[in-house]
Design an enzyme around this catalytic site. Sequence first.
Site, short mmCIF file in Angstrom:
data_model
loop_
_atom_site.label_atom_id
_atom_site.label_comp_id
_atom_site.label_asym_id
_atom_site.label_seq_id
_atom_site.Cartn_x
_atom_site.Cartn_y
_atom_site.Cartn_z
N ASP A 129 0.85 -1.19 0.00
CA ASP A 129 0.00 0.00 0.00
C ASP A 129 0.88 1.24 0.00
OD1 ASP A 129 -2.48 1.26 -0.03
OD2 ASP A 129 -2.49 1.55 2.12
N TYR A 131 1.22 5.67 -0.57
CA TYR A 131 0.72 6.86 0.13
C TYR A 131 0.90 8.05 -0.82
CZ TYR A 131 0.03 9.48 4.59
OH TYR A 131 -0.45 10.25 5.63
N HIS A 136 -3.85 14.11 0.84
CA HIS A 136 -4.23 13.23 1.95
C HIS A 136 -3.13 13.22 3.01
CE1 HIS A 136 -5.70 9.71 4.10
NE2 HIS A 136 -4.54 9.10 3.91
N ARG A 145 0.54 16.17 13.56
CA ARG A 145 1.73 17.02 13.67
C ARG A 145 1.41 18.39 13.07
NH1 ARG A 145 3.05 12.32 11.32
NH2 ARG A 145 3.12 13.38 9.29
N GLU A 203 -9.14 4.26 -2.87
CA GLU A 203 -7.87 3.98 -3.51
C GLU A 203 -8.06 3.35 -4.89
OE1 GLU A 203 -4.71 2.26 -1.34
OE2 GLU A 203 -5.43 2.94 0.63
N ASP A 235 -9.20 0.32 1.11
CA ASP A 235 -8.30 -0.16 2.15
C ASP A 235 -8.85 0.28 3.50
OD1 ASP A 235 -6.05 -1.31 3.33
OD2 ASP A 235 -4.95 0.57 3.27
N GLN A 242 -5.01 2.25 14.78
CA GLN A 242 -3.84 2.74 14.05
C GLN A 242 -3.06 3.79 14.85
OE1 GLN A 242 -4.91 4.45 10.28
NE2 GLN A 242 -2.80 4.76 9.62
N LYS A 255 -5.01 -2.29 9.73
CA LYS A 255 -5.16 -2.37 8.28
C LYS A 255 -5.40 -3.78 7.76
CE LYS A 255 -4.06 1.95 6.98
NZ LYS A 255 -4.80 2.78 6.03
#
Length: 429
Positions: A129, A131, A136, A145, A203, A235, A242, A255
């Site tokens: 998978d 990213y 996103h 953060r 996705e 997904d 998580q 996941k």
Amino acid sequence: MNTNHVNSWLPSANIAGCEFPLVNLPYAVFSCADQPQHIGVGIGDKIANLNALEEAGLFDQFDPSLRDAVKHSTLNPLMGLGYAHWNALRLRLTELLSNRDFQDKVEPCLVDQSEVVFNLPCEIGDYTDFYTSVHHATRVGSLFRPDNPLLPNYKWVPIGYHGRASSIRVSGEAFKRPAGQLKAPNAERPVLELCKRLDYELELGIFIGQGNPLGTSISMADAEQHVFGVSMFNDWSARDIQAWEYQPLGPFLSKNFFSSLSPWVVPMAALEPYRCDWKRDSEDPQPLDYLDSKMNRAKGAIDIKLEVWIETAKMRADNQPAERLSKSNFKDSYWTIAQMVAHHTVNGCDLKPGDLFGSGTQSGPHLDESGSLLELTTGGKNPITLSNGEQRTFVEDGDRIILKGYCGDDQLRIGLGQVENLVLSGNTP
């Protein structure tokens, strides 16, 4: 874009907006009643049984390896044959489904899509998978953060992790809410409970065709010749599990409980008219040489429209239709399919026919183009209100989530099918 194309002798394939016109020809694996699984190709509202076409003598001109591959119960053998064989088969299918001289022989090999049961298109050996949506990654990063939402490696390397292939299922299967360790911010100890922040991820699934030997790499120039096709992919994610488990090694139980695919795999050739230029902002770091090419910049992006829909239990009870939550586009992806393949193999990793890549959640630059509820609700802080007055922060039991994808418009459309799943209540640990 030139949308002129040859029509099929099958009327349903020529209707404006049909998802499976002659220029699509997506693959699927299906079965009827007690019949064994077969490979099929979507055309209009039918599915062409490739084994039946072979038995009718319509593939006699092919190499024996291709004739054998179409008779298998999964796409893996066909995927492994490579680009030249895929193109030869596509050309022949186009001829058979457009030339009326073949109609009498082909029609008995067609089955109504409404009468079949779809299976996973192939045996998925490995699943990675990625990213690839910077929008996103930035929105999710800002939740955890705020001062440094995007980590410094993101714009240099296609980030990914290896997932669990055994829990990937085909569209239509319901699944139970997962359990795992949860820890409230101020709690002293974690607890084992059902997930409370279940989420979808919009996705694209990318299927590898012909692989590469261990110790070799695939260049940008050759990367897409190793890609068999694409599918819609959800997904599913347990956000609260998580948040507790992902550091320092990343996603695990959050996941691997369930992921889902559309039954249809659209060949890369069908997407060719929807290619567009891939851009990297001048203020961003430019890719390293092994991730860059003139071809990738000229046509590495693909204009695939993506949508998320929800059907709640109350909507079903009240006979209300599903409601769209968001839409986005794969052309906004920060990394391309070719870059994913090139990076995955640069260290000598061997890919195999049927391996699956997830593109990562596909979100656009605006909040309403988010491909997950985590983004749409700003981490659950801002619930969304549906037209019937219901609110959602995350997916609830009884919700059915539907992901759709297509290229083109209301006249000529290349459909990726859809992936939909119903969420059931879980078993309390």
